[in-house]
Design an enzyme around this catalytic site. Structure first.
Site: not given
Ligand code: PLP
Length: 287
Positions: A33, A147, A205
């Site tokens: 997602y 993700k 992530l």
């Molecule tokens: N880490 C995790 C586990 C996340 O689920 C998210 C965002 O949903 C992030 C970091 C931050 O990522 P982004 O800046 O792309 O939203």
């Protein structure tokens, strides 16, 4: 006003959107997602989010259900139909529908679900006041760079945080180092003034907000280091904050029972937040 969802080729009233009971997303969390914020009628960093979606799909061997250009047109259409000028678009792609069997099915088209939500992000008090985070053991798998919609440990962590009156839970690896939040990346400004965030690896992530923030820091001549930090370092930090598509840059003013700095958002967090919000509002361009 009617709110629509997009489900496998059709725009349907949000409350009527449904997938098959044997969708592999439903049965195995076999899908990926993205969440993209929308500010002033524009998606922020849509290209980078779709690049990451592309990578998540390819790491799991799921084929795009449609070409990317069509996918982008659907995103724009859903946002327009739902008249979202501030909020988010959520998109999910799963491996599709097949009789329940752990093995990946062959020749099954992937499923797509997209929804939008209006959220008054910019007026949220947490941006100005900061938040509390708790620390918890990181119990996730070893491919946190993908993700996936398999988010049960993250949901458990976020629930524990909420029960403790906190906004987020920082997950901690076996060495006592912070990996990331349950839905955000973690940053600190150390006692000796270093801006740190954990290096991108399979442990976290690679946040799109994190990447944009690094570009902003570089343009503004601020140095940062991709270096893991311990819970102890975090608790003695001058400043701390989280970054994500829906938290933007949210200052952290308390970790567990320990106040960070003077208990107010720190000056560097504040500057980074302002720059990032200007960027989101289209008032700051990056090279
Ligand atoms: N880490 C995790 C586990 C996340 O689920 C998210 C965002 O949903 C992030 C970091 C931050 O990522 P982004 O800046 O792309 O939203």
């Amino acid at each position: 006003m009617a709110r629509y969802a997009y489900v496998n080729g059709r725009y349907v009233p949000h409350g009527e959107g449904a997938v098959h009971i044997e969708d592999r997303g439903f049965q195995f969390a076999d899908g990926v997602y993205e969440v993209i914020p929308i500010i002033n009628d524009r998606m922020v960093d849509a290209g980078a989010h779709l690049d990451r979606l592309d990578r998540s799909l390819s790491e799991l061997g799921i084929s795009w259900p449609t070409n990317r250009r069509v996918f982008e047109l659907v995103m724009a259409e859903l946002i327009a139909r739902n008249r979202v000028s501030e909020g988010l678009i959520y998109m999910q792609i799963t491996r599709g529908v097949a009789p329940r069997d752990h093995k990946f099915p062959k020749g099954v088209p992937a499923s797509i679900v997209m929804t939008t939500k209006r959220v008054p992000f910019l007026s949220q008090k947490k941006l100005s006041d900061g938040v509390k985070v708790i620390t918890i053991p990181d119990i996730r798998w070893t491919r946190c760079d993908i993700k996936t919609i398999s988010l049960l440990p993250n949901c458990m962590g976020k629930t524990a945080a909420a029960e403790a009156g906190a906004y987020e839970a920082w997950q901690v690896d076996r060495e006592g180092l912070v990996t990331e939040g349950t839905s955000s990346n973690a940053w600190i400004v150390t006692a000796d003034d270093k801006l740190l965030t954990r290096p991108a690896s399979e442990d976290i992530l690679r946040g799109v907000t994190r990447q944009t923030l690094m570009r902003i820091a570089e343009e503004e001549g601020l140095s940062y280091t991709e270096q893991a930090f311990s819970v102890e370092e975090a608790k003695t930090a001058r400043e701390a904050f989280v970054s994500s598509a829906t938290s933007f840059i949210t200052p952290v003013v308390q970790i567990d029972d320990v106040q960070i700095g003077d208990g107010k958002p720190g000056p560097l967090s504040h500057r980074l937040q302002n720059w990032y919000l200007d960027y989101c509002a289209g008032q700051k361009q990056l090279a």
